[in-house]
Enzyme design. Structure first.
Site, short mmCIF file in Angstrom:
data_model
loop_
_atom_site.label_atom_id
_atom_site.label_comp_id
_atom_site.label_asym_id
_atom_site.label_seq_id
_atom_site.Cartn_x
_atom_site.Cartn_y
_atom_site.Cartn_z
N SER A 155 31.46 34.25 -43.28
CA SER A 155 30.06 34.46 -43.00
C SER A 155 29.21 33.20 -43.14
O SER A 155 28.08 33.18 -42.61
CB SER A 155 29.49 35.54 -43.91
OG SER A 155 29.55 35.12 -45.25
N SER A 172 34.80 33.70 -46.71
CA SER A 172 33.62 33.21 -46.00
C SER A 172 33.22 31.77 -46.24
O SER A 172 32.25 31.31 -45.65
CB SER A 172 32.42 34.11 -46.33
OG SER A 172 32.64 35.40 -45.81
N LYS A 193 22.97 28.07 -48.07
CA LYS A 193 23.20 29.33 -47.33
C LYS A 193 22.07 30.30 -47.64
O LYS A 193 21.66 30.44 -48.81
CB LYS A 193 24.55 29.92 -47.76
CG LYS A 193 24.94 31.22 -47.04
CD LYS A 193 26.32 31.69 -47.49
CE LYS A 193 26.77 32.91 -46.69
NZ LYS A 193 28.12 33.37 -47.06
#
Lengths: 493, 95, 488
Positions: free
Chosen positions: A157, A181, A78
């Protein structure tokens, strides 16, 4: 069978047996990324040359007799984790030019165990969002579609990581979970996502959103894979004052633990009248699966759970408003000049941050401002103590809790954007675990009537991820979820 | 608690976020919506409850006093958009 | 209650005004590395060479507190006889400024590590006063801005960013510039004794923010103004007077003093308003979520207390008791720990008062003259002690001792060696003295007659002549006795 059809543990076994090389494995995934990323936009940065280089090195090391938990396996990271020498943007314009001169502890741990990184995945800007629609680098499209072919969100997210794992562009990925998330996008994309106990994974080198709520954790296609990844990511870090000095158990072994005799709590406040019937049905189904495996299910009460989301939307923005003050264009990142210093700050930040980030900074600044601290922040932190107490009390009589992960399946891009609160409600089942710091894992359990994945969430005691993995493994086995998303590596069209 | 335009501007100033006049009404409405939704927290009786001091309930570890960092002038300066040799440069500040 | 005699007042057109002063001292902690990062703290390094990514607030960086900085704060608290708070907390103070990379300073707001304490100060009139300390807390120092290097830009150096500071807040107990000066000097002495701060105001390792208000005697407190970052004791005293006068003028002309932050301009001898910090009052303090509560072990604090050196007031009292020194002299000798240690080496086993006189007289004068300090003294404590010995056993007399001392300062040689080399031994041989005295009396018959006729002052003349003839080496007591005997 294509090399991209192997889940992580199977790929690892294959490498150990010499069925294929790491370079072949990584190449297969890089090809898939090249084919699919233009549509999915799961990756902000693809590090193809580096990945091939690392794969070759992994093969050479293996030839010399070396091995590691993740040696030669392609993972995605990420774009919130600082990776040395590789651009790290946090999904924001303000960090678009930033190349960190240091490596986050979590990604360093993965490298220590031999992992190969194929790229940095897309995310909601500064991890603020539940749909991956707020990234400055464009939204992520879910590899799942419905019959009307609308583009769907992968959740957020960590939408890019979830999409990448789901579409088989990598064997696993890292995410962060501040309000859900990791778990919510895992649920939306039909994969496993785990948020460990707060402090289990180091936050050093992870771009901070809300310090007391950020939890790095893994995405993978199976529960066991997620356990292997977490085992590698986790560990005490003296550079992080909130890092837990706790031994890392063998999470993979925990997946094989029996759940016979375990007591599974069902929090009654998680059920509401407007809960979609299929989610309720799946929840009941999950409980039956666990009973069939010898567990006991019992209703529990978490009376303050419903306030979790509102309290979160005080604490998280407050911490974020302070954590994001360092983005001022002076020492790194994008800068817009101004007539004086304040003007420089204002223009750099107004231009560098997107609307959702600006909104949360404003909320956070307001709730901390003079005269409002007691009414908002202090009150929210007290509520947090009550939420934790609810869980602590429940865990006196049960060993784990079962809930749905999200109140719906994935929705279309552009939906829920008109009212911030609608978007926030995606996290209603996941947020309480962040507020209390307890571990949670989402397992794909079924499909809704549109054929989209639905996940079930297992919550367990602090530092008892093992029980969570054990219960999740039983659910996974019972559910036999084997539906594949149409937009994946190796699929036609 | 409802925000008026002046408060919206004051908060934007505190947060160093430039705000165009045209944006104030929309932002005001969004923020008020969120703050209104948050008001539900007032339903809860929190008398006598100690605020959570972070989810991790431990006492802080202290580090040995040794020089283990710094001495990397180039690394801390090389990302700066406006750099003046060994310094970061900003628009001149008058005190 | 009427004001005491000697109370400092500003004479205004409407009568006398009292001043009320509180001081916030920012003292840089002596430690190898910074409060929350492992970068070095040394003064004077190349710009931005003592900066870690934590200090520069790069993405993902986190603070880890330094045990020694915490210990130094506890030691200081103990030295101020203050309450040590076993549980304290770090809070973020949020504001934007170029020398504050994170956009917040890690400080302690609601729960500081040290609570109420006291500093006793000695004033010129011999009285002493107890000035209250409200609290002491730990916080990060900011970086440095240079505004004069470029026409349109300011330059930022973050070397100082993150260095540990102790903010020591006094009660508003001071009522004169002198009291404020005495408090600062005493604070500096205590910090230097403890080794927790070097108190160097020129280098900026100790700074003072001065809070000043004025009032008519008996009134409650009026509005105060803060004068920031005054970097010498002298300037603090000047700033207080200038600011107090400014405020009196405002009140007397019917105006109202506005609460604001000001700077002292030493060249003009006045304070002026600071523009930039006006709207920075909303600091939005909240507990730093990257840190946990700071919990101190009682035993550790007790151990720190056992390790404290003897503090100035205790040492002064001991010097008075052990060495029989007057309080003032003892006070001078204990002002610096190194001076006190030097003195004790000289005085041990010797005439303590003689040792004190020599240190406070010729020795300090020589240090001043040669621009040296105790640490770089050309005369060692052992050497000075030897000089005292030579005086005590009458090998030399007072005058010769001064000559010997000058030679010690110049050459670094030991006094015994100098006395031998120059043949400065005091003459105690009775026949030699007898002969010298006789010779002087024989060559001054008229003065002898005058003396015998009543001019007793001439005795000194005879002494002087004898000493001159003996090149100063005559034992003064013996010379006196022989002269008296011969003159009758």
């Amino acid at each position: 069978m294509s090399l991209t059809d192997l889940p992580l543990s199977a790929a690892r076994d294959g490498l150990r047996r010499g069925d294929f090389t790491s370079l072949e494995l990584v190449d297969a995934h890089l090809d898939a990324i090249e084919a699919l990323n233009p549509r999915l936009n799961a990756f902000i940065t693809v590090t193809a040359d580096q990945a091939r280089d690392e794969a070759r090195k992994a093969d050479a090391a293996r030839a010399r007799g070396a091995d590691g938990a993740l040696l030669g396996l392609p993972l995605a990271i990420k774009d919130l984790f600082c990776t040395a020498g590789v651009r790290t943007t946090a999904g924001s314009k303000i960090l678009a030019p930033f190349v960190p001169p240091y490596e986050s502890t979590v990604t360093a741990n993965l490298r220590r165990d031999g992992a190969v990184f194929v790229g940095k995945t897309n995310l909601d800007e500064f991890a603020m969002g539940s749909s991956n629609m707020t990234s400055a680098f464009g939204p992520v499209t879910s590899p799942w579609t419905t019959s009307d072919n609308r583009r769907l969100v992968p959740g957020g997210s960590s939408g890019g990581s979830a999409a990448a794992v789901s579409a088989r562009l990598c064997l696993g990925a890292t995410g962060t979970d501040t309000g859900g998330s990791i778990r919510q996008p895992a649920s939306f994309t039909g994969i496993v996502g785990a948020k460990p106990t707060y402090g289990r994974c180091s936050r050093w080198g992870v771009v901070a959103f809300a310090s007391s709520l950020d939890h790095p954790g893994p995405f993978a296609r199976t529960v066991e894979d997620a356990a292997v990844l977490l085992g590698s990511m986790a560990g005490f870090d003296p550079k992080d004052s909130t890092s837990a000095d706790q031994k890392v158990p063998d999470f993979a072994a925990a997946c094989r633990q029996s759940v016979r005799g375990l007591r599974i709590g069902v929090p009654k406040e998680y059920r509401s009248d407007d809960m979609p019937p299929e989610i309720d049905a799946l929840w009941q189904q999950g409980l039956e699966w666990l009973r069939a495996a010898g567990a006991e299910t019992v209703e529990v009460s978490l009376p303050h759970t419903k306030y979790g989301l509102a309290a979160y939307y005080i604490v998280a923005p407050a911490e974020a408003s302070s954590n994001l003050a360092r983005y001022d264009g002076i020492r790194f990142g994008q800068r817009r000049d101004g007539v004086d210093l304040d003007d420089l700050y204002e223009r750099t930040r107004a231009e560098g941050f997107g609307p959702e980030v600006r909104r949360r900074i404003m909320i956070g600044t307001y709730v901390l401002s003079a005269g409002y601290y007691d009414a908002y922040y202090l009150r929210a932190q007290k509520l947090r103590a009550l939420i934790l107490k609810d869980f602590t009390d429940a865990f006196r009589s049960v060993d784990a809790l079962l809930t749905p992960t999200a109140p719906s399946a994935a929705f279309a891009q552009g939906e829920n954007m008109d009212d911030p609160i609608k978007m926030y409600l995606n996290d209603v089942f996941t947020v309480p675990a962040n507020m209390a710091g307890i571990p949670g894992i989402s397992v794909p359990a079924g499909l809704d009537k549109a054929g989209l994945p639905l996940g079930l969430q297992v919550l367990s005691r602090p530092f008892d991820e093992a029980t969570g993995f054990a219960v999740a493994a039983v659910l996974e086995s019972a559910a036999g979820f084997d539906t594949l998303p149409p937009l994946r590596a190796g699929a036609a069209g | 608690m409802s925000l008026d335009p002046a408060t919206v501007r004051r908060i934007a100033k505190l947060a160093r976020l430039h705000l165009e006049d045209a944006d104030v009404p929309r932002l005001q409405s969004e923020l008020n919506g969120i703050l209104g939704w948050i008001e539900q927290l007032n339903e809860v009786d929190v008398t006598g409850i100690e605020p959570l001091a972070g989810a991790a309930d431990m006492a802080m570890r202290l580090r040995d006093d040794a020089i283990t960092d710094g001495n990397m002038q180039e690394a801390v300066l090389s990302n700066a958009p406006d750099r003046a040799g060994a310094f970061y440069a900003v628009p001149k500040v008058v005190e | 209650m009427s004001p005491s005699l000697n109370q400092y007042v500003i004479e205004g057109s409407t009568g006398p005004w009292e001043i009320v002063v509180g001081l916030e001292v920012h003292a840089q902690v002596i430690s190898q590395s910074k409060l929350f990062s492992g970068a070095a703290t040394q003064f004077g390094a190349e710009p931005n060479s003592q900066v870690s990514f934590v200090d520069a607030a790069f993405p993902g960086m986190l603070p880890v507190p330094n045990r020694e900085c915490v210990a130094q704060a506890v030691r200081t608290g103990l030295g101020l006889e203050a309450q040590i708070n076993l549980v304290s907390r770090f809070d973020r103070k949020n504001y934007f400024y170029a020398d504050l990379p994170a956009g917040y300073q890690i400080s302690q707001f609601e729960h500081p590590i040290v609570g109420a304490g006291v500093v006793e100060v000695e004033l010129a009139d011999g009285s002493s006063k107890r000035i209250g300390v409200t609290r002491l807390h730990l916080e990060q120092d900011a970086g440095k801005s240079l505004h004069d290097q470029h026409a349109t830009k300011s330059y930022i150096d973050l070397n100082r960013s993150g260095v540990a500071l102790m903010e020591i807040v006094s009660e508003p107990d001071m009522r004169s510039p002198e009291e404020a000066g005495a408090y600062l000097r005493k604070m500096r002495t205590i910090l230097r004794y403890l080794g927790t701060c070097d108190g160097n105001m020129e280098e900026g390792s100790m700074r003072a923010d001065v809070n000043v208000s004025v009032r008519k005697h008996g009134e409650p407190f009026r509005t105060r103004c803060e004068i920031k970052n005054v970097n010498s004791v002298r300037f603090v005293m000047q700033a207080i007077e200038a600011e107090a006068k400014r405020q009196v003028e405002i009140w007397e002309s019917g105006g109202t003093v506005e609460q604001e932050t000001r700077l002292f301009d030493p060249a003009r001898g006045e304070t002026r308003s600071m523009r930039s910090k006006e709207d920075a009052h909303d600091y939005r303090y909240f507990p730093d979520p990257d840190l946990l509560p700071l919990v101190l072990d009682e035993n550790w604090v007790a151990e720190l207390k056992r390790g404290l050196p003897e503090l100035p007031d205790a040492k002064r009292a001991r010097f008075v008791a052990e060495y029989g020194l007057p309080v003032y002299d003892a006070g001078v000798l204990v002002a610096e720990k190194e001076t006190a240690a030097f003195y004790e080496t000289v005085a041990k086993g010797r005439d303590a008062k003689l040792a004190a006189n020599w240190m406070m007289g010729d020795f300090f004068a020589a240090l001043n003259r040669t621009g040296r300090t105790i640490e770089t003294s050309p005369v060692s404590a052992a050497a000075l002690g030897e000089l005292v010995d030579l005086l005590t056993d009458k090998t030399i007399n007072g005058r010769i001792a001064k000559e010997v001392f000058e030679a010690m300062v110049e050459t670094g040689e030991r006094p015994g060696a100098i006395v031998e080399a120059k043949g400065l031994r005091q003459v105690t041989d009775t026949s030699a003295i007898d002969a010298a005295v006789q010779a002087v009396l024989d060559s001054n018959p008229d003065k002898v007659a005058d003396y015998k006729g009543g001019k007793e002052k001439l005795f000194g003349f005879f002494v002087g002549q004898v000493m001159k003839a003996m090149a100063g080496k005559g034992n003064p007591a013996m010379v006196n006795d022989v002269l008296k005997a011969k003159l009758g």
